[in-house]
Every structure is written in structure tokens, then in C-alpha cells.
Write an enzyme that holds these catalytic residues in place. Structure first.
Site, PDB file in Angstrom:
ATOM      1  N   GLY A 703      -6.821  -2.520 -15.138  1.00 50.39           N
ATOM      2  CA  GLY A 703      -8.256  -2.233 -15.700  1.00 50.39           C
ATOM      3  C   GLY A 703      -8.024  -3.530 -17.108  1.00 50.39           C
ATOM      4  O   GLY A 703      -8.562  -2.974 -17.783  1.00 50.39           O
ATOM      5  N   GLY A 740      -5.583  -5.972 -11.331  1.00 51.98           N
ATOM      6  CA  GLY A 740      -6.254  -6.040  -9.574  1.00 51.98           C
ATOM      7  C   GLY A 740      -7.572  -7.179 -10.425  1.00 51.98           C
ATOM      8  O   GLY A 740      -7.657  -9.015 -10.292  1.00 51.98           O
ATOM      9  N   ARG A 741      -8.180  -6.861 -11.028  1.00 48.80           N
ATOM     10  CA  ARG A 741      -9.174  -8.229 -11.656  1.00 48.80           C
ATOM     11  C   ARG A 741      -8.893  -9.078 -12.881  1.00 48.80           C
ATOM     12  O   ARG A 741      -8.917 -10.048 -12.880  1.00 48.80           O
ATOM     13  CB  ARG A 741     -10.657  -6.751 -12.618  1.00 48.80           C
ATOM     14  CG  ARG A 741     -11.210  -7.843 -13.638  1.00 48.80           C
ATOM     15  CD  ARG A 741     -12.116  -6.890 -14.495  1.00 48.80           C
ATOM     16  NE  ARG A 741     -12.569  -5.988 -13.927  1.00 48.80           N
ATOM     17  CZ  ARG A 741     -13.193  -5.521 -13.528  1.00 48.80           C
ATOM     18  NH1 ARG A 741     -14.342  -6.595 -12.836  1.00 48.80           N
ATOM     19  NH2 ARG A 741     -13.736  -4.157 -12.818  1.00 48.80           N
ATOM     20  N   TYR A 781     -22.768  -2.078 -11.711  1.00 51.75           N
ATOM     21  CA  TYR A 781     -22.319  -2.119 -12.846  1.00 51.75           C
ATOM     22  C   TYR A 781     -23.605  -2.172 -14.406  1.00 51.75           C
ATOM     23  O   TYR A 781     -22.690  -2.256 -15.611  1.00 51.75           O
ATOM     24  CB  TYR A 781     -20.719  -2.067 -13.086  1.00 51.75           C
ATOM     25  CG  TYR A 781     -20.225  -2.202 -12.114  1.00 51.75           C
ATOM     26  CD1 TYR A 781     -20.476  -0.593 -11.872  1.00 51.75           C
ATOM     27  CD2 TYR A 781     -19.138  -2.633 -11.390  1.00 51.75           C
ATOM     28  CE1 TYR A 781     -19.125   0.040 -10.602  1.00 51.75           C
ATOM     29  CE2 TYR A 781     -18.169  -2.508 -10.237  1.00 51.75           C
ATOM     30  CZ  TYR A 781     -17.992  -1.321 -10.127  1.00 51.75           C
ATOM     31  OH  TYR A 781     -17.796  -0.847  -9.575  1.00 51.75           O
ATOM     32  N   CYS A 808     -34.576  -7.848  -0.630  1.00 48.91           N
ATOM     33  CA  CYS A 808     -35.646  -6.877  -0.704  1.00 48.91           C
ATOM     34  C   CYS A 808     -35.382  -5.416  -1.666  1.00 48.91           C
ATOM     35  O   CYS A 808     -35.846  -4.149  -1.390  1.00 48.91           O
ATOM     36  CB  CYS A 808     -36.571  -6.663   0.792  1.00 48.91           C
ATOM     37  SG  CYS A 808     -38.081  -5.575  -0.284  1.00 48.91           S
TER      38      CYS A 808
END
Length: 856
Positions: A703, A740-741, A781, A808
Site C-alpha cells: 500500500g 506491488g504498486r 477508482y 461503448c
């Protein structure tokens, strides 16, 4: 009184950041010289140097002599550094105030009484104005130093607070005549006044703005200039909405409302004295003195009703008083608000019905953070009614003029509150704002959406609105020490796209550098890469090469890592499933990978699976954080983790079956930039730890936030490391991280070609060849990604585009109101920071293939 040409005074107030450097004083001197050359008389009002008032506040609290001495050394260094950079020696005026401060600081080891506290805090402005006096003299400007206590007298009110006093805003011809006779240029202090007996009084939070306004009123000034470190007042907080627009002009009422509801550029009480005497206020930027800034004045009758700003304010407490036994009780509000007054609480929003009154407490009142006072207040209030408290709320206000007349135009925008818990709605009696109070996790996305719908889409070619924050800051030299990797590989990226419509592109060196930063943390024993962020084989091997293990959330991920990364062992993997079927837990244990269990149900229903095994427990630590509700992974509203109240019974069951808990795991959310969150998480772990003597690992999850906007500060790893080490100083435990991020977000970009352009109403649409089928984060998000036109990287920006894809769906929007060069079909658009949760979350919706992945 209307503005008169005979007025000769200009009052210029400079805040703490605007008096703390050589460049700032160059601006002050230049502006004073311009005004004097124009035949004006000038009163300069200065704040304390940046950070000084906070240090003086700590000094006023008393404490040990060593602590006071350290604060004094820091104060001395700040002032002497400025003097040195200006090429000045301390003057007798400065030295006299400094010696006075030393005497006050050393006279008592305990917290100072209010009168002495006011005198001590006043020294910040006394010292800065002393330096300013010499800086003006060095610039060949003859100025008169004025003690603000001889200029401003507080009103004699019963129970006057010397730390938050008020002054009269009447004109004072005698004072004006005296000052005019003494000279044309004067310098004095903000924040300070004298009381009825000559004692030093302070004007409270934002007092320097208020001082300047009082002086402008006393002198019946031609104008009041508030110089700060931003170019003016914006239609939203630029840190949240980079597309926010500079407000070229505001009425006094609109400025008051924006300031009161959360805009922090101007202190609300400073507006009334100027309004009474019709003195225009100019908000100016000391770093960009040539910019016109924001002008605040009387509203013209021809001005159209419209929303000028979207502002948000934290609400520490929302109190809902429910009357059950008595209906339409006469005098209830009088009795209830008497309790608020008795305990020193200020209400800023109120909503009523027949049996319920909902109010919010003004977050700017310090008393509201006093838990003991709050407890006594609630006990007193409970004698009248049932009280329910909501914490963690935020107000979002739409501010403008004649709000009631445009409610119909607001209806579509208010759809953004659908599926949100709205605690209260108020429409101001002055018809200047509509305010809704919601849970704080929704604030950022709601403010962005409202700003886009109500302001960004309608601000073009309207005289009230100036350039966006993005436009203004792009005109300035970059302060970044390093450019993003893709700027250095522009030619490679263009070559890669020579025969392609779209592509995810990754730079392995950027991921490796992020891994090395984490591996250097002294407090962290092991770093595991969260595979769900990006499972590209070359990225996994690059991170393994830096010594990282892997965190997987499915057995498919486990199998993929074992087959893709040569040399990886089952022990290098931690498996953290959520609501997975039984056979995945069994397979993980059989394979020898580490296992985290996050549901007590599994341990109760399948005890034989975990009998005699070592496991981690994922706990719900009751507090979740993140940039959006959907990435907050702790708290009752989240499906993750074992509730703490279930642990005693669960431990008995595990003990019966010989299940050993060797690690505790938690993950509170994603995109968190506040390092204190992890200290709080560790402290909660330590409260649980005595019940699990075999635990040797505390896993903090991931995080760690990354900067998604240019100029945004990165995650403070140094402080993070320090806090973790301090919290675990007395414990022999391993700390693990699972980011991760943080490891891969900045390593990736999404490239896509412009397909079509279209103008409709106030919108300029820029279509690209891939959309939410490749990158769903903006739609899912409300996530922000920086967007640039790679084909025209060095061309000036001219248009605000809504960047959309070919899917679409109305939600297929990659970026709102992005300021880009005039673009054409075939241009390459680059969407930054897409290395995490990009390609892995893509789909073939509409049977469109998502962008493929490439390594440079």
C-alpha cells in the site's frame, strides 16, 4: 463607501513563506518601489518566518531545559541564515527582540500563562519585521519600523481572549495623518495588537491577514494585497484537482464563503473590514509577482449565477441528536445550544427535522480535539436527547452566487453522490453554498467529478476563470531532480509505436531501483512482490534478481511464479487467499509455500487441513486507509481479515489441533502516503502479540503510495524506516513488506494513438485507440494518471481535453480536462504510471483486444 481616487495607501501583507528567502525580499523591495514610484504610501505587514510560530508554540509549552535550548538554537539558525543570505548583520532592533525572547523562554520551565504566551509568540513577527527593516534599507528604501501594538488596539470585550482578540475596523484619520507625516514606506507586524491595558494580544489563526485588513480599514487604503506562495484562489484544491482554475475575480461574499468552507489562501475574518470600506483585495504570488492573481471586490449586478468553487473540509465530529420521547419540544434548540456554548464548542453546519437535529463541529476550533472535554460535553448533552456521533466525515461545498436559482443545473452533478452515505445536506441562508457531508474516503473522487461537471466543462472563455493550475505550473521550471524514465526514452517509444495502435511499455531499471530502495530499509527483513500488480515474466525475474520473494493470491499465481522464475523456491512465496476453495489451501500446504488464513470460518470448519501446520493469520485491525473506498482493505466494510474479537475463541480451536501461528499479517489499503499508518498498524499488532507467543514475523502488507501527479512528493521511506524501527525497538521480530504498486507503477506507461477529435458544448474530446479495456483504474477508482502528448512533448499546451477510449460506455474516460498541445489524428498519447494494475486488470470487453506489453 465607493472606491475613491484620493486614497493614497496600499497595504501589502507577506506571509511566512513570502518573507523567508532572499528572492522573497527582492520581490518585496521591488513591489514597494513600484508603489512608491506610482505616488502611493505603503504599509508592509509581515508574518513570522516559515515554521517559526510552530517552534514558538512548542517553546511556550515549557518542557525540559534541553528541549527549550534545542528549539532556541533552531530559531536562531533560521533567522541568522536569512540575515546571512541577505548579507546583513543582526541590527540592534533585531538583537533587542532576540534577547527579549531568550528572557521569556528561560524564565519558566512550565507552560506560560496566556498573557506571557501571547508576548512570546509575538516575537516571530517582531524578529522578521526587524530583518525586513534592514533588507529594505539595504535596497535603498527608506522605511519606518512600526510596532503593530501602537497601530492596532483590541476591542474591550468581557472575557477577551488575549490569544484570539479582535480590533475595530473603523477608519482612524489621526493615525493616517501621523503615519503620512512620518514617511511614505512603513513596515510592521501581522498577528499582533495591544489590549486595553497595553498588553500584547494576538489575533488568532490567520491573524496576519486580519491585521492587514484592519490596517487597510484604519488607513482607508486604496487596496489590500495578500502575498502568498500560490497565484491566487482556485476553484478547487490544486493538490487534489490539478485542472482547477484560477479565479480571476470574486465578490467579497464568495471569497468569504470559499475561505470559510475550506479554501485556505485567505483567512475569513480579514474580508469583512475590506468589504465594509469597499477596499479591493488582491491575492498575489510572491514567486510570480507579474501574475495578476485574484481580485476580490463588490459583486456586479450583471454577474451570472454560477458555481465558482468546489471545496472540502474535514469534519472531526458530526453529532446527531435524536429526540425520541418528546416531539416538537418548545425551546429544545435553545437548551441544546446552551450546552454547546457552555463547553466551548462551535457549530458550523446544521440540519433539522421534527425529531432530529444534525450538526457538525467547526474543525478549526482547537477544543474539538480534546477528548476529555468532548466526553463531558456529550454527557451533558445526553441529558436532553439521544446523541449519535459520526467521525471521519468531510464536507463538500459548492460555492458561488445565487445557488438557489441554479439548483436545476446542479441536478445532474449531484448524481455523483449516488450510492454514497450522505450524513447531512445544508443550503446556506446567504444563498452562497450547498454543502453535503459524506464519509471522508469519498472526498477526493467526488471533488474531482463535481469540479469537472460544474466548472472545468464550463470555464472556457469565461472572464471569471483564469488558467488552470496545470497551465500555470507548466510555465515554471521543473523542481524535479530526475525526469521520468520515458522522457529519456522518447525516441525508443516512438519507434516501438511505429506500426502499433497501443502498447503497455515497461522499463525494468525503474522497477529495480524501487526494489533497491526497499531492500535498503534497516527495519524490514524481507520484501515480497505482490504478483497481482503486474505478472509480466521479465518484471518478475528482474525483481527476483534484486532478492525479492513473491506474494500470491491464487494458486494459479503460485504455479505461474514457480514455472516462470528460475531458481525460485516454494519458501520464497507467501500465499494469501481470500474466500478461496478448500483445495487451494491444501495445495499450498502440500507445495510448501507459506500460507496466510484470513477467515476464522476456514479454521473452524476445516481444522484438519491446518492441524500441525505453521500459518500466518491476516487480521482486520479495525482501521482502513487508501485513495478510494474500493482499495481500503480493513474495517467492517471490507471482506478481508479476521476480526480481533474472534481471536480468543479461534486461538482455543487452533491450540486443540496443534495449528501454530508464526506470523501476523495485515493490509489496510493501497495508495497510502501517510507513514504514520504503519506505526499505528504495528502498535495494534503488538497489542495482539501476547496471545501468540510463537509469532516471529509481522507482515505489514503493502500500500505504499506512489506520486501519480507531477510535483507530488514521493513516499517518505526514511521516516517510514525510522518509525518502524522505533516501534519495534524492544522486540525480536521480523518485519515483512508486500508492495506491488510501489515497485512497478512508475515503471510502466500506456501508449495509444489519437483516433478522433470532437467538440461538443464545453468539452473538447480526444479519442484514443484503447480505453477502459486496457486501463480500468480511472473508471473503477476515479484514479488519476498523468497524460501527455508524446508526439508533441515540447510544444506548448493550448487545449483542455477530455481523453476517452473506444469502449461503448460513458465511463470510458481516461482523463478529465487534461491540458495538452493541440492534438491531431495519429499522435501518440502517453498515460503514465500504468505499470501496476494496468494490463493485469484488462479485458476484451466489446471484443476489443487490450494493449499488448513490451519491455524497453
Amino acid at each position: 463607501m465607493s472606491e475613491q481616487t484620493g486614497r493614497s495607501w496600499v497595504v501589502m501583507k507577506f506571509g511566512g513563506t513570502s518573507v523567508s528567502s532572499v528572492d522573497c525580499w527582492s520581490t518585496i523591495c521591488a513591489q514597494a518601489r513600484l508603489k512608491l514610484a506610482d505616488g502611493k504610501r505603503v504599509m508592509i505587514v509581515v508574518s513570522a518566518l516559515s515554521g517559526v510560530t510552530n517552534l514558538l508554540t512548542r517553546l511556550a509549552e515549557g518542557g525540559k531545559k534541553q528541549e527549550r535550548d534545542e528549539i532556541l538554537l533552531e530559531l536562531e539558525a533560521k533567522h541568522r541564515d536569512l540575515l546571512s543570505s541577505l548579507g546583513l548583520a543582526p541590527s540592534s532592533l533585531f538583537t533587542g527582540h532576540w534577547n527579549s525572547l531568550l528572557h521569556l523562554a528561560n524564565s519558566s520551565g512550565s507552560a506560560l500563562k496566556p498573557a506571557d504566551r501571547a508576548l512570546l509568540l509575538a516575537h516571530g513577527e517582531l524578529l522578521s519585521s526587524s530583518i525586513g527593516m534592514d533588507a529594505l534599507a539595504a535596497a535603498q528604501l527608506e522605511a519606518v519600523w512600526q510596532d503593530a501594538r501602537s497601530l492596532l488596539k483590541t476591542t474591550a470585550e468581557a472575557g477577551m481572549d488575549v490569544l484570539a482578540a479582535r480590533c475595530s475596523d473603523d477608519t482612524e484619520p489621526a493615525l493616517e495623518q501621523r503615519l503620512a507625516a512620518e514617511g511614505s514606506l512603513h513596515i510592521t507586524q501581522g498577528f499582533i495588537a495591544s489590549g486595553p491595558a497595553g498588553e500584547t494580544c494576538l489575533l488568532g489563526r490567520g491573524g496576519s491577514d486580519t491585521s492587514a485588513a484592519y490596517l487597510a480599514a484604519c488607513l482607508e487604503a486604496k487596496s489590500l494585497e495578500i502575498w502568498t506562495d500560490v497565484p491566487g484562489i482556485f476553484s478547487a484544491d490544486p493538490r487534489v484537482v490539478p485542472e482547477s482554475r484560477l479565479l480571476n475575480r470574486l465578490s467579497y461574499s464568495e471569497a468569504q464563503e470559499l475561505a470559510s468552507m475550506g479554501a485556505k489562501v485567505l483567512h475569513p475574518p480579514s474580508i469583512q473590514p475590506a468589504r465594509r470600506h469597499q477596499i479591493p483585495i488582491f491575492i498575489k504570488d510572491s514567486n510570480r509577482p507579474s501574475e495578476p492573481g485574484t481580485r476580490i471586490g463588490a459583486r456586479t449586478v450583471r454577474e451570472e449565477a454560477q458555481v465558482k468553487g468546489v471545496v472540502s473540509t474535514n469534519k472531526n465530529k458530526i453529532a446527531r441528536n435524536q429526540l425520541r420521547a418528546t416531539w416538537r419540544l418548545v425551546g429544545f434548540l435553545a437548551d441544546a445550544f446552551a450546552v454547546f456554548k457552555r463547553h466551548g464548542y462551535s457549530v458550523d453546519l446544521i440540519s433539522t427535522s421534527e425529531s432530529t437535529v444534525t450538526v457538525s463541529l467547526d474543525p478549526q476550533v482547537p477544543a474539538h480535539s480534546d477528548e476529555l472535554r468532548m466526553s463531558a460535553f456529550l454527557d451533558d448533552l445526553a441529558s436532553l436527547c439521544k446523541v449519535k456521533i459520526h467521525s471521519g466525515c468531510i464536507s463538500i461545498s459548492l460555492v458561488g452566487n445565487s445557488i438557489r436559482t441554479i439548483l436545476g443545473r446542479l441536478s445532474a452533478a449531484l448524481d455523483v453522490f449516488q450510492d454514497r452515505h450522505v450524513h447531512m445536506v445544508t443550503q446556506s441562508a446567504n444563498d452562497l453554498n450547498l454543502t453535503l457531508v459524506v464519509d471522508s474516503e469519498h472526498a477526493v473522487s467526488l471533488v474531482r467529478k463535481l469540479h469537472q461537471l460544474l466548472i472545468a466543462s464550463q470555464a472556457e472563455n469565461r472572464p471569471e476563470f483564469g488558467p488552470s493550475w496545470t497551465e500555470l505550473t507548466r510555465l515554471q521550471p521543473s523542481d524535479d531532480l530526475t525526469e521520468p524514465w520515458w522522457k529519456n526514452k522518447e525516441d525508443q517509444l516512438k519507434q516501438l509505436m511505429s506500426e502499433r495502435e497501443s502498447a503497455f511499455v515497461y522499463d525494468l531499471d525503474t522497477a529495480r531501483k524501487a526494489a533497491r530502495r526497499l531492500q535498503k530499509l534497516d527495519s524490514v527483513s524481507r520484501v515480497l512482490y505482490s504478483v497481482k500488480a503486474n505478472d509480466h515474466a521479465e518484471l518478475l525475474n528482474a525483481l527476483a534478481g534484486e532478492g525479492l520473494g513473491f506474494e500470491c493470491v491464487s494458486m494459479e499465481e503460485v504455479s505461474y511464479v514457480l514455472s516462470t522464475v528460475p531458481g525460485v523456491r516454494p519458501a520464497d512465496i507467501l500465499f494469501t487467499p481470500n474466500f478461496a476453495p478448500r483445495h487451494e489451501y491444501e495445495s499450498a500446504l502440500e507445495a510448501g509455500v507459506g500460507l496466510t488464513v484470513d477467515n476464522s470460518w476456514a479454521l473452524h470448519q476445516w481444522p484438519e487441513v491446518f492441524a500441525g501446520r505453521d500459518i500466518f493469520l491476516r487480521l482486520d485491525l479495525d482501521a482502513g486507509y487508501g485513495h478510494h473506498k474500493k482499495v481500503i482493505t480493513s474495517g467492517a466494510d471490507s471482506k478481508f481479515g479476521i476480526a480481533l474479537e474472534h481471536l480468543p475463541v479461534l486461538k482455543q480451536s487452533m491450540d486443540q489441533h496443534g495449528t501454530r501461528v508464526v506470523g501476523l499479517h495485515a493490509h489496510t489499503g493501497s495508495g497510502v502516503s501517510n507513514t504514520d499508518v504503519w506505526r499505528e498498524q504495528l502498535q495494534r499488532f503488538l497489542e495482539v502479540l501476547p496471545g501468540f507467543p510463537e509469532v516471529r514475523v509481522l507482515d505489514l502488507g503493502g500500500g505504499l503510495g506512489v506520486p501519480y501527479r507531477r510535483g507530488q512528493a514521493g513516499f517518505d521511506l526514511e521516516r517510514f524506516d525510522q518509525l518502524l524501527a522505533e516501534t519495534l525497538a524492544d522486540h525480536e521480530l521480523e518485519l515483512w513488506l508486500e508492495p506491488g504498486r510501489y515497485l512497478v507503477a512508475e515503471s510502466g506507461v500506456l501508449l495509444s494513438r489519437v483516433t478522433q477529435l470532437k467538440t461538443k458544448g464545453h468539452y473538447h474530446y480526444l479519442g484514443v485507440s484503447t480505453g477502459m479495456n486496457s486501463l480500468i483504474r480511472p473508471a473503477l477508482y476515479g484514479a488519476y494518471h498523468d497524460i501527455v502528448n508524446l508526439s508533441r512533448l515540447n510544444e506548448p499546451a493550448e487545449w483542455h481535453y477530455r481523453v476517452v477510449g473506444p469502449i461503448c460506455e460513458s465511463g470510458d474516460v481516461l482523463g478529465e480536462s487534461r491540458f495538452l498541445p493541440r492534438s491531431e489524428e495519429g499522435d501518440i498519447i502517453l498515460i503514465a504510471n500504468t505499470g501496476a494494475y494496468g494490463r493485469v486488470m484488462s479485458s476484451r470487453y466489446n471484443r476489443r483486444d487490450p494493449a499488448r506489453e513490451y519491455i524497453v
